[in-house]
Design a protein around this motif. Structure first.
Motif: not given
Length: 144
Positions: A68-92
Motif C-alpha cells: 500500500e505504500t512506497i516510501w519505505w523503498t527509499n530507505v532500503r539502505e541507511p539513508t539520511a532524512c529529517t524527522l519532525h518529532v514532538r515539535g522538533n526537527r531532528r536529523p536521522a
C-alpha cells in the motif's frame, strides 16, 4: 485502499496532519505521529509524509504495508532524512530492517505501543506470515 481513498489521504489528510505536526498544537498528534522528510532515490524530489511510530531502545520504528505504500523503498539502505518529532526537527537515518530477529523485536515493540494500528496492519502472533508483507523501518536520531 481504493484510488479515491488514496487521493483523499495524499491531498487532504496528509497536508492537514503535516500542518498540525508543525504547529504549536502538535501535541494533539505527535505522541503517535512523526513527519519524515526524505529525498526520493530515483526522482531526487524531497517528500514529507506523516507516519505512525513507536519508540524502541533509543530508535523510532515505523511499520507499513509494502503493497500500500512506497516510501519505505527509499530507505532500503541507511539513508539520511529529517524527522519532525514532538515539535522538533531532528536529523536521522532511516533504514529498512530485513533481519528476521531484529524485525521481530521491532514489530513487538511497535505492537506493544500501537495496538490498534498493529492489528490494522496485520501484526499478529496468530498470523505471522502477514508480517512478511510489512516494511519495518528503523529511524536513528543522529544527535542523541
Amino acid at each position: 485502499m481504493t484510488r479515491v481513498a488514496r487521493t483523499v489521504e495524499t491531498r487532504v489528510v496528509n497536508p492537514l496532519v503535516c500542518w498540525l505536526l508543525r504547529s504549536p498544537f502538535h501535541w494533539l498528534a505527535s505522541f503517535a505521529l512523526v513527519l519524515v522528510t526524505y529525498r526520493g532515490q530515483k526522482s531526487g524530489r524531497v517528500y514529507t509524509i506523516p507516519i505512525a511510530y513507536a519508540r524502541a531502545d533509543g530508535v523510532l520504528v515505523a511499520v507499513t504495508p509494502k503493497a500500500e505504500t512506497i516510501w519505505w523503498t527509499n530507505v532500503r539502505e541507511p539513508t539520511a532524512c529529517t524527522l519532525h518529532v514532538r515539535g522538533n526537527r531532528r536529523p536521522a537515518e532511516g533504514e529498512l530492517i530485513e533481519d528476521d530477529a531484529e524485525r521481530a523485536e521491532l514489530l513487538a515493540a511497535y505492537a506493544g505501543q500501537r495496538r490498534v494500528l498493529a492489528r490494522l496492519v496485520g501484526i499478529d502472533t496468530a498470523r505471522p506470515t502477514a508480517e512478511n508483507e510489512l516494511a519495518v523501518v528503523r529511524f536513528t536520531l543522529e544527535d542523541q
